[in-house]
Scaffold this active site. Sequence first.
Site, PDB file in Angstrom:
ATOM      1  N   HIS A  96       0.813  -1.231   0.000  1.00 23.07           N
ATOM      2  CA  HIS A  96       0.000   0.000   0.000  1.00 23.07           C
ATOM      3  C   HIS A  96       0.839   1.271   0.000  1.00 23.07           C
ATOM      4  O   HIS A  96       0.303   2.363  -0.136  1.00 23.07           O
ATOM      5  CB  HIS A  96      -0.952   0.016   1.200  1.00 23.07           C
ATOM      6  CG  HIS A  96      -1.977  -1.071   1.137  1.00 23.07           C
ATOM      7  ND1 HIS A  96      -2.778  -1.401   2.192  1.00 23.07           N
ATOM      8  CD2 HIS A  96      -2.327  -1.916   0.142  1.00 23.07           C
ATOM      9  CE1 HIS A  96      -3.586  -2.405   1.856  1.00 23.07           C
ATOM     10  NE2 HIS A  96      -3.308  -2.734   0.609  1.00 23.07           N
ATOM     11  N   GLU A 108      -4.597   3.640   1.849  1.00 19.67           N
ATOM     12  CA  GLU A 108      -5.794   3.667   2.700  1.00 19.67           C
ATOM     13  C   GLU A 108      -5.825   4.868   3.629  1.00 19.67           C
ATOM     14  O   GLU A 108      -6.648   4.927   4.544  1.00 19.67           O
ATOM     15  CB  GLU A 108      -5.876   2.369   3.518  1.00 19.67           C
ATOM     16  CG  GLU A 108      -6.043   1.136   2.641  1.00 19.67           C
ATOM     17  CD  GLU A 108      -6.135  -0.150   3.436  1.00 19.67           C
ATOM     18  OE1 GLU A 108      -6.002  -0.114   4.678  1.00 19.67           O
ATOM     19  OE2 GLU A 108      -6.331  -1.199   2.798  1.00 19.67           O
ATOM     20  N   LYS A 125     -13.155  -3.413   9.333  1.00 18.57           N
ATOM     21  CA  LYS A 125     -11.879  -2.771   8.986  1.00 18.57           C
ATOM     22  C   LYS A 125     -12.134  -1.897   7.774  1.00 18.57           C
ATOM     23  O   LYS A 125     -12.362  -2.396   6.682  1.00 18.57           O
ATOM     24  CB  LYS A 125     -10.828  -3.850   8.669  1.00 18.57           C
ATOM     25  CG  LYS A 125      -9.449  -3.265   8.407  1.00 18.57           C
ATOM     26  CD  LYS A 125      -8.389  -4.330   8.228  1.00 18.57           C
ATOM     27  CE  LYS A 125      -8.279  -4.782   6.808  1.00 18.57           C
ATOM     28  NZ  LYS A 125      -6.933  -5.317   6.462  1.00 18.57           N
TER      29      LYS A 125
HETATM   30  O1  LIG Z   1      -5.072  -6.855   2.819  1.00 21.83           O
HETATM   31  C1  LIG Z   1      -6.113  -6.266   3.132  1.00 21.83           C
HETATM   32  O2  LIG Z   1      -6.728  -6.619   4.128  1.00 21.83           O
HETATM   33  C2  LIG Z   1      -6.701  -5.206   2.229  1.00 21.83           C
HETATM   34  C3  LIG Z   1      -7.462  -4.119   2.894  1.00 21.83           C
HETATM   35  O3  LIG Z   1      -6.790  -3.465   3.921  1.00 21.83           O
HETATM   36  O4  LIG Z   1      -5.771  -4.732   1.312  1.00 21.83           O
HETATM   37  P1  LIG Z   1      -6.045  -5.016  -0.242  1.00 21.83           P
HETATM   38  O5  LIG Z   1      -7.395  -4.470  -0.549  1.00 21.83           O
HETATM   39  O6  LIG Z   1      -4.928  -4.303  -0.967  1.00 21.83           O
HETATM   40  O7  LIG Z   1      -5.982  -6.497  -0.425  1.00 21.83           O
HETATM   41 MG   LIG Z   2      -5.369  -8.292   4.598  1.00 21.88          MG
END
Ligand SMILES: O=C(O)[C@@H](CO)OP(=O)(O)O
Ligand SMILES: [Mg+2]
Length: 400
Positions: free
Chosen positions: A145, A195, A377
């Site tokens: 991220h 995020e 979350k």
């Molecule tokens: O790993 C995670 O839990 C998510 C959300 O925080 O990340 P991503 O959407 O990039 O998979």
């Molecule tokens: Mg995750």
Amino acid sequence: MTRITGVSLRRVLDSRGNATVEADVLTESGGFGRGAAPSGASTGEYEAIELPAGESIAAAREHAVPRLEGLYAGDQRAVDGALRAADGTDDFSAIGANSAVAISMAAAKAAADVLGAPLYQHLGGAFRGDNFPIPLGNVVGGGEHAKEATHIQEFLAAPVGAPSVSEAVFANAAVHAAVADVLDERGVPAAKGDEGAWAPPISDADAFEVVEEAVDRVEDDVGFEIRFGLDVAAAELYDADEGAYVYGEETKSTDEQVEYIAGLVDEYDLAYVEDPLDENDYEAFAELTDRVGDRTLICGDDLFVTNVGRLREGIDVGAANSILIKPNQIGTLSDAFDAVELAARNGYETVISHRSGETEDTTIAHLAVATDAGFIKTGTVGGERTAKLNELVRIADDAV
Ligand SMILES: O=C(O)[C@@H](CO)OP(=O)(O)O
Ligand SMILES: [Mg+2]
């Protein structure tokens, strides 16, 4: 009344500036619902497939829309069954899980609109709306991220003692602000990751100190218990050829990784640890859960990908004690509900989750209340994150 008369699909922006799918569902009595697909960066190997938005829309228009017209939006299983039948694969690789989930959510909202009920009540029934999830708020992060930041993907404030969802949401925002103060005092510049969490160029060890300090300050201020947790997103750190977790210059064997995480749980009294191990390693997940599962949540995200088959495998061996639920990982609300139900029947906690690429869509806030999830979350600050957090506050205020 909820008979579907039209489904339209379009490309809209997500929070990373990428194209994503938005769906509108109309019913014969004038009901309207709109849903938009989120998008992951640290996606699990076993997730349903997201196609390029334009491609997904073209395929869904051709194969799914004709099947949906005439169905009842209020019959979620029929809508989601039609999406599966239109796709014809196990992983939505024909029409794309992005169009599927956008339509699935839009249909639920159209039905709620016709019924005149809030979405959480349509999905969860008359007795929902009293219990609220504890928001896990991403305050420091790196991994996939943010470049040049921590190896661990997310450090998450967990206001476990908050007397209300509103106080919890504001506590997380206060921890986010306190992290900025602590970093400033240490002379560390920090940008923000996908995020909205701070993405400072510091070691993971330093990040633990910074977050602990920020949490302590806010805890003193608000007077209720705030802990913190992690999304390690360990599948992104795991190098299958080396059989080791790679933290920059340093590597850890699987045994060392289990040891490391168990040590962190005790040292920082972590409330929550997501994906501490590789997505294929049920055994190591089980070992860690056996060691620390009595005092923290070990949550499977890339491990389970909201998939009942993978969750069942995990339950059989005791891997984890909670599951992350992301509707776009599996493609429909019905499938997400099935995963929640299987988890609940087996004593697994459920955590409803956003993706790193998000839109203003608020469905997951309603889903969390509808399913009585223990946690949600969905970030801490930033418009696409506060859309969900503010919706939770509205639901609690009976104002949706
Ligand atoms: O790993 C995670 O839990 C998510 C959300 O925080 O990340 P991503 O959407 O990039 O998979
Ligand atoms: Mg995750």
